[in-house]
Design an enzyme around this catalytic site. Structure first.
Site: not given
Length: 246
Positions: A154, A158
């Protein structure tokens, strides 16, 4: 502030995406609510917008699918004549320690969170360039700035969104197109609602402002970035995290 604008918000069936869709509609934009698997929730968001006098429709498409994104954008541009605002909000988490993380879990998060943003920007950019206008808002995360244990996939996705934002902003700036990113911190969502009270308290203690953010606070920032008031801002990453990334 967004009267007569056409906005496409990905992953807008709930959470931050839904809040952005509602805020845009409140400001006068016609909103396309993209979703993948939550059709009923997406329709509920659209129904709420319409009930309050706004304009909205839903569109099913996995942003991880390059060709499906092309078809979505071509269909919407043909229907509305243009798209003025693109918000890349669709995202998933598949948390786990790096040493135990499967390749599939890493790839699926990258495919939706990072490649999904690339797909929509790639297909939308030709229309924005032709229009010589457009606003792109990418939803990153404080995890993409600071990193987070148990979220290697993740955080990488990002952080990639931040690099994508800055590069795209440089490429499109000469045609009057602004590209910015919002990096939310700990925000009230279905995920945080499911957390145990003790874990939520620990997270809150780590926030200098000592509270969890609201989806509407992210939406308010998105409205600003989508409006003419942000016309001289591009390539920026704005952390809305209560001070976590200080």
């Amino acid at each position: 502030m967004l009267t007569d604008k056409i906005a496409l918000v990905t992953g807008a069936s709930r959470g931050i995406g839904a809040a952005i869709a509602k805020a845009f509609a409140k400001e006068g934009a016609a909103v396309i609510i993209n979703y993948n698997g939550s059709g009923e929730k997406a329709q509920a968001v659209a129904d709420e917008i319409i009930l309050n006098g706004g304009a909205a429709e839903i569109y099913q498409c996995s942003v991880a699918d390059f060709d499906a994104c092309r078809q979505m954008i071509e269909t919407l541009v043909k229907k509305y004549g243009r798209i003025d605002i693109l918000v890349n909000n669709a995202g998933i988490t598949k948390d786990g320690l790096l040493m135990k993380m499967s390749e599939e879990d890493f790839d699926s998060v990258i495919d939706i969170n990072l490649k999904g943003a690339f797909h929509t920007i790639r297909h939308m950019s030709r229309y924005f360039l032709k229009q010589r206008s457009g606003k792109i808002i990418n939803i990153s995360s404080v995890s993409g700035i600071l990193g987070n244990a148990g979220q290697a996939n993740y955080s990488a996705s990002k952080a990639g969104v931040i690099g994508l934002t800055k590069s795209t902003a440089r490429e499109l700036a000469s045609r009057g197109i602004q590209v910015n990113a919002i990096a939310p911190g700990f925000i009230e969502t279905d995920m945080t609602d499911a957390m145990q009270a003790e874990a939520k308290e620990r997270m809150t203690d780590a926030i200098p402002l000592k509270r969890i953010g609201k989806p509407e606070e992210i939406a308010d920032l998105a409205v600003f970035l989508a409006s003419a008031k942000s016309d001289y801002i591009t390539g920026q990453v704005i952390a809305a995290d209560g001070g976590m990334s200080i």
